[in-house]
Design an enzyme around this catalytic site. Sequence first.
Site, mmCIF file in Angstrom:
data_model
loop_
_atom_site.group_PDB
_atom_site.id
_atom_site.type_symbol
_atom_site.label_atom_id
_atom_site.label_comp_id
_atom_site.label_asym_id
_atom_site.label_seq_id
_atom_site.Cartn_x
_atom_site.Cartn_y
_atom_site.Cartn_z
ATOM 1 C CB SER A 178 -0.886 -0.048 1.289
ATOM 2 O OG SER A 178 -1.602 1.062 1.399
ATOM 3 C CE LYS A 180 -1.554 -4.657 3.330
ATOM 4 N NZ LYS A 180 -1.672 -5.872 2.883
ATOM 5 C CE1 TYR A 187 -4.050 -2.907 5.307
ATOM 6 C CE2 TYR A 187 -3.591 -0.649 5.482
ATOM 7 C CZ TYR A 187 -3.715 -1.721 4.612
ATOM 8 O OH TYR A 187 -3.824 -1.657 3.619
HETATM 9 C C1 UD1 Z 1 -7.304 4.156 3.596
HETATM 10 C C2 UD1 Z 1 -6.179 3.817 4.655
HETATM 11 C C3 UD1 Z 1 -5.076 3.239 3.773
HETATM 12 C C4 UD1 Z 1 -5.528 1.650 3.459
HETATM 13 C C5 UD1 Z 1 -6.722 2.077 2.327
HETATM 14 C C6 UD1 Z 1 -7.264 0.631 2.023
HETATM 15 C C7 UD1 Z 1 -6.435 5.606 6.276
HETATM 16 C C8 UD1 Z 1 -5.693 6.829 6.831
HETATM 17 N N1 UD1 Z 1 -5.703 5.127 5.207
HETATM 18 O O1 UD1 Z 1 -6.636 5.101 2.665
HETATM 19 O O2 UD1 Z 1 -4.038 3.137 4.691
HETATM 20 O O3 UD1 Z 1 -4.447 1.390 2.542
HETATM 21 O O4 UD1 Z 1 -7.667 2.863 3.121
HETATM 22 O O5 UD1 Z 1 -8.587 0.508 2.203
HETATM 23 O O6 UD1 Z 1 -7.220 5.006 6.798
HETATM 24 N N2 UD1 Z 1 -13.000 10.309 2.986
HETATM 25 C C9 UD1 Z 1 -14.317 11.181 3.540
HETATM 26 N N3 UD1 Z 1 -15.039 10.519 4.010
HETATM 27 C C10 UD1 Z 1 -15.574 9.291 4.146
HETATM 28 C C11 UD1 Z 1 -14.454 8.309 4.022
HETATM 29 C C12 UD1 Z 1 -13.205 9.067 3.292
HETATM 30 O O7 UD1 Z 1 -13.909 12.403 3.257
HETATM 31 O O8 UD1 Z 1 -16.437 8.959 4.545
HETATM 32 C C13 UD1 Z 1 -11.934 10.752 2.454
HETATM 33 C C14 UD1 Z 1 -10.601 10.668 3.655
HETATM 34 O O9 UD1 Z 1 -10.493 11.553 4.306
HETATM 35 C C15 UD1 Z 1 -9.377 10.656 2.215
HETATM 36 C C16 UD1 Z 1 -10.306 10.149 1.174
HETATM 37 O O10 UD1 Z 1 -11.716 10.379 1.354
HETATM 38 O O11 UD1 Z 1 -9.240 11.882 2.192
HETATM 39 C C17 UD1 Z 1 -10.335 8.514 0.845
HETATM 40 O O12 UD1 Z 1 -10.242 7.979 1.994
HETATM 41 P P1 UD1 Z 1 -10.275 6.267 2.137
HETATM 42 O O13 UD1 Z 1 -11.134 5.725 0.943
HETATM 43 O O14 UD1 Z 1 -10.797 5.772 3.319
HETATM 44 O O15 UD1 Z 1 -8.778 5.912 1.721
HETATM 45 P P2 UD1 Z 1 -7.508 6.264 2.486
HETATM 46 O O16 UD1 Z 1 -7.749 6.981 3.793
HETATM 47 O O17 UD1 Z 1 -6.698 7.196 1.262
#
Ligand code: UD1
Length: 336
Positions: free
Chosen positions: A125, A154, A150
């Site tokens: 990741s 990795k 987690y």
């Molecule tokens: C997350 C994990 C990452 C993991 C990946 C796999 C964290 C900090 N990182 O990535 O380690 O490998 O998932 O599943 O959790 N967002 C919102 N609202 C929501 C959900 C997300 O605004 O309800 C935003 C988040 O703040 C982020 C973006 O959307 O900026 C992507 O989020 P997400 O899909 O959870 O992925 P990551 O956080 O990048």
Amino acid sequence: MKILVTGGTGYIGSHTAVELQNSGHEVVIVDNLSNSDNNVLNGIEKISGIRPEFEEFDLSDQAKTADFFKRHNDIEGIIHFAAHKAVGESVEKPLMYYRNNIFSLVNILQGMKDNEIENLVFSSSCTVYGQPEQLPVTENAPVQKAESPYGNTKQISEEIISDTVKSTKIKGIALRYFNPIGAHESAIIGELPIGVPNNLMPFITQTAIGKREFLRVFGDDYNTPDGTAIRDYIHVVDLAKAHVVAVERMVNDKMKKDFEVFNLGTGKGYSVLEVIKSFERSTGQKLNYQIVGRRPGDVEKVWADTQFANEELGWKAEKGIDEMTLSAWEWEKALE
Ligand code: UD1
């Protein structure tokens, strides 16, 4: 080639099983179904016309894993997806994460060594980079201290593989995924989050279909053009295809080193608000959302330098953001 896909009934694993079969490979899936469903095998069969061989057991069980490899020593390559992947849960249950993610890898490497299976593709990741100092992030950027158990599994797993290749015939490729989203164009397989989704894309589609009231956008005070955090979203089918290329590279002796690392992204960053706009544009659905505070542990912005993967693997992500968000929506609707 006969390829073992661990976690092959999961989200990325199932798409990869399809692409492997489409490329003429024979697929064996091992999955403990802890976060996936038997039905996915029907989906894979429906799309590719072939039902992969399947065994249900837990790869963190050493005896069962050893027995499996004894019976399957004709496997030529392994793509190892099977792992727990929820960041928040890993903070609550670190031992569960270390036991599952680390023991299973060690058992697989032992099985490979004992049965002279040489090729391992590992699901890593971009989380290993933390918040990189330079963007786009290359494979040479330093690995930073993990924010969660987690993420640490990795990093540790990459180190275990890199140590193992030094003293065995085993070779490894770690694929560092950016943010995989979307679903197969048939809408027969896709992401199946259990409970409330943590990730952005399934939360968006579940909100649009009425399963959730509104999306919380975590933070609009980041140092980005619209204030929301930026990620490199990649279509899961593009990602799946990279695994086929990687395993073929290994088996065909094209590797330059015994342990290689590749970023898998598109090279383009999109903010949370841009993903929402893409979803609204591609589907014609209006999305309910509210800006709330930042989510602890989130990085501000990250996107991949794809040059190394493009040139060395000869692979490039092809699908754009609207295709990603639309396919995620088609899948959500098909789930109804
Ligand atoms: C997350 C994990 C990452 C993991 C990946 C796999 C964290 C900090 N990182 O990535 O380690 O490998 O998932 O599943 O959790 N967002 C919102 N609202 C929501 C959900 C997300 O605004 O309800 C935003 C988040 O703040 C982020 C973006 O959307 O900026 C992507 O989020 P997400 O899909 O959870 O992925 P990551 O956080 O990048």
